[in-house]
Design a protein around this motif. Sequence first.
Motif, PDB file in Angstrom:
ATOM      1  N   ILE A 136       0.834  -1.196   0.000  1.00 54.81           N
ATOM      2  CA  ILE A 136       0.000   0.000   0.000  1.00 54.81           C
ATOM      3  C   ILE A 136       0.872   1.251   0.000  1.00 54.81           C
ATOM      4  CG2 ILE A 136      -2.028  -1.061   1.061  1.00 54.81           C
ATOM      5  CD1 ILE A 136      -1.054  -0.145   3.785  1.00 54.81           C
ATOM      6  N   PRO A 137       0.389   2.347  -0.605  1.00 49.11           N
ATOM      7  CA  PRO A 137       1.208   3.575  -0.662  1.00 49.11           C
ATOM      8  C   PRO A 137       1.449   4.190   0.706  1.00 49.11           C
ATOM      9  CG  PRO A 137      -0.985   3.955  -1.558  1.00 49.11           C
ATOM     10  CD  PRO A 137      -0.866   2.490  -1.359  1.00 49.11           C
ATOM     11  N   GLU A 138       0.469   4.034   1.613  1.00 50.23           N
ATOM     12  CA  GLU A 138       0.585   4.500   2.996  1.00 50.23           C
ATOM     13  C   GLU A 138      -0.551   3.860   3.783  1.00 50.23           C
ATOM     14  OE1 GLU A 138       0.249   8.711   2.896  1.00 50.23           O
ATOM     15  OE2 GLU A 138      -1.870   8.697   2.328  1.00 50.23           O
ATOM     16  N   VAL A 139      -0.508   3.995   5.086  1.00 48.03           N
ATOM     17  CA  VAL A 139      -1.586   3.456   5.922  1.00 48.03           C
ATOM     18  C   VAL A 139      -2.742   4.461   5.892  1.00 48.03           C
ATOM     19  CG1 VAL A 139      -2.265   2.588   8.184  1.00 48.03           C
ATOM     20  CG2 VAL A 139       0.075   2.246   7.379  1.00 48.03           C
ATOM     21  N   ALA A 140      -3.712   4.204   5.022  1.00 47.68           N
ATOM     22  CA  ALA A 140      -4.820   5.136   4.825  1.00 47.68           C
ATOM     23  C   ALA A 140      -5.620   5.306   6.111  1.00 47.68           C
ATOM     24  CB  ALA A 140      -5.728   4.627   3.712  1.00 47.68           C
ATOM     25  N   GLY A 141      -6.000   6.546   6.395  1.00 52.46           N
ATOM     26  CA  GLY A 141      -6.790   6.825   7.582  1.00 52.46           C
ATOM     27  C   GLY A 141      -6.032   6.705   8.879  1.00 52.46           C
ATOM     28  N   GLY A 142      -4.753   6.305   8.798  1.00 57.84           N
ATOM     29  CA  GLY A 142      -3.925   6.173   9.987  1.00 57.84           C
ATOM     30  C   GLY A 142      -3.924   4.793  10.601  1.00 57.84           C
ATOM     31  N   TYR A 143      -4.921   3.947  10.249  1.00 59.24           N
ATOM     32  CA  TYR A 143      -4.970   2.591  10.798  1.00 59.24           C
ATOM     33  C   TYR A 143      -5.370   1.616   9.687  1.00 59.24           C
ATOM     34  CZ  TYR A 143      -9.998   3.685  11.220  1.00 59.24           C
ATOM     35  OH  TYR A 143     -11.300   4.068  10.967  1.00 59.24           O
ATOM     36  N   VAL A 155       4.477  -1.238   3.309  1.00 59.16           N
ATOM     37  CA  VAL A 155       4.037   0.155   3.269  1.00 59.16           C
ATOM     38  C   VAL A 155       5.101   0.961   2.529  1.00 59.16           C
ATOM     39  CG1 VAL A 155       3.266   2.134   4.623  1.00 59.16           C
ATOM     40  CG2 VAL A 155       2.899  -0.179   5.500  1.00 59.16           C
ATOM     41  N   LEU A 156       4.691   1.706   1.509  1.00 54.32           N
ATOM     42  CA  LEU A 156       5.648   2.406   0.657  1.00 54.32           C
ATOM     43  C   LEU A 156       5.983   3.822   1.135  1.00 54.32           C
ATOM     44  CD1 LEU A 156       4.308   1.358  -2.878  1.00 54.32           C
ATOM     45  CD2 LEU A 156       6.198   0.358  -1.590  1.00 54.32           C
ATOM     46  N   GLY A 157       5.099   4.434   1.908  1.00 49.45           N
ATOM     47  CA  GLY A 157       5.349   5.814   2.319  1.00 49.45           C
ATOM     48  C   GLY A 157       4.511   6.199   3.521  1.00 49.45           C
ATOM     49  N   GLY A 158       4.569   7.487   3.869  1.00 53.21           N
ATOM     50  CA  GLY A 158       3.809   7.983   4.999  1.00 53.21           C
ATOM     51  C   GLY A 158       4.441   7.626   6.328  1.00 53.21           C
ATOM     52  N   GLU A 159       3.652   7.723   7.389  1.00 56.08           N
ATOM     53  CA  GLU A 159       4.109   7.438   8.746  1.00 56.08           C
ATOM     54  C   GLU A 159       3.406   6.202   9.296  1.00 56.08           C
ATOM     55  OE1 GLU A 159       6.453   8.764  10.541  1.00 56.08           O
ATOM     56  OE2 GLU A 159       6.988  10.506   9.325  1.00 56.08           O
ATOM     57  N   ILE A 160       3.998   5.618  10.309  1.00 55.72           N
ATOM     58  CA  ILE A 160       3.339   4.551  11.065  1.00 55.72           C
ATOM     59  C   ILE A 160       2.814   5.217  12.335  1.00 55.72           C
ATOM     60  CG2 ILE A 160       3.576   2.303  12.183  1.00 55.72           C
ATOM     61  CD1 ILE A 160       3.951   2.181   9.171  1.00 55.72           C
ATOM     62  N   GLU A 161       1.546   5.560  12.306  1.00 53.72           N
ATOM     63  CA  GLU A 161       0.968   6.356  13.376  1.00 53.72           C
ATOM     64  C   GLU A 161       0.513   5.484  14.546  1.00 53.72           C
ATOM     65  OE1 GLU A 161      -2.072   8.915  11.829  1.00 53.72           O
ATOM     66  OE2 GLU A 161      -0.826   9.612  10.162  1.00 53.72           O
ATOM     67  N   GLU A 162       0.051   6.153  15.570  1.00 55.69           N
ATOM     68  CA  GLU A 162      -0.494   5.486  16.747  1.00 55.69           C
ATOM     69  C   GLU A 162      -1.599   4.508  16.343  1.00 55.69           C
ATOM     70  OE1 GLU A 162      -3.019   7.030  20.614  1.00 55.69           O
ATOM     71  OE2 GLU A 162      -1.325   8.237  19.902  1.00 55.69           O
ATOM     72  N   ASN A 163      -1.508   3.267  16.836  1.00 58.64           N
ATOM     73  CA  ASN A 163      -2.516   2.227  16.604  1.00 58.64           C
ATOM     74  C   ASN A 163      -2.607   1.761  15.145  1.00 58.64           C
ATOM     75  OD1 ASN A 163      -3.635   2.277  19.380  1.00 58.64           O
ATOM     76  ND2 ASN A 163      -4.379   4.305  18.789  1.00 58.64           N
TER      77      ASN A 163
END
Length: 375
Positions: free
Chosen positions: A192-199, A223-231
């Motif tokens: 996936i390009p990033e963790v959509a919606g944060g989770y 995961v290809l980009g973005g951050e690994i956010e809380e939860n």
Amino acid sequence: LPIFIPETYNGIPITRIGDSAFFRKGVEKITLSESIVSMGIDVFFECENLTYNIYEGGKYIGSATNPYYYFVGPESKDVTDIVLHTDTRIIAAYAFRSCNRLKSVAVPGENVIQMGFGMVFDCPVIESITIPYVGEKINSRRNAHFGYIFGSRTYGGNISYVSESLRTVVINGGSIAKSAFYGVDMLESITIPEVAGGYFSYMFGGESYKDNIVPASIKSVTVLGGEIEENAFYKCTGLTNIVIPDSVTSIGDYAFYDCSGLTSIVIPDSVTSIGDYAFYDCRGLTSIVIPDSVTSIGYFAFWSCSGLTSIVIPDSVTSIGNAAFSNCGLTSIVIPKSVTSIGYSAFRGCRGLTSIIIPDSVTSIGNEAFSGTAY
């Protein structure tokens, strides 16, 4: 009969060719304008004399400067795998309809502006698909569900239309809409390009990170980009492997909380902090690499990772949080000279821990930091 589609007609831009526009017409050659951004269904259906540009088993209709502008379909219905040309801009609706032997489709590049409805409709043995984004058009709110390219008109239709044979999906860009993968429960691996919606469960219809509706079949996530956010992957117990991108600077609190099936993970050099409870109760975790970029390990970060028998703490780390490695399976540990504080219960309950090296740099050791160890 050659035809050229111009950019405008009577001053009006031509941006779309409608359904069955040339159905059974005696068209032999056609050149498209690059003003066209949308094609309907069966535009050239039963145009028996139409000539195509051919590339690696695929049939294309070109523009004046791009011979691969519009992908019509494969040369043969017996195709088993295909990679589309990187210059492809539009993919026909039902392009691979009823290709009964098709196992793999790859749509590379960043040039695609429309993926046709039912692109892989009725492909009963398809196993792998690589696409530039999810849905008809990139980042569109309309037709943004994964099943669109399988012939589903709605999110709920994913269940009926996405082929049960599908195991691997790679999505290289765009944003993934909420519930885009609702009912898609046969996948084993997804990029996936990033963790959509944060989770992670967001894309499967989860209203919050606590909605544990990620299909049990999914074992591997890249995961290809973005951050690994809380939860981000809270209680995704079925996952065994996760690849974190170099874009990540911190691993959020509870990011992999109770991912009990996770066996190994590599944290990239971009990460500077590992959050509280980040890998809490990841009891299947046997291997993890913490890079030199990490300066802090949060509270309960690796609590009860009972399968973790060894770990190297890099000399960039200055603090080890409370209960960070409590109840782990560690047998030995070397605290680097960069560390100044070890939190309370940091290694409590590590019953197999027989060797510990603590440097002079440590000025603070919390209560019961090594309680319950063999040290």
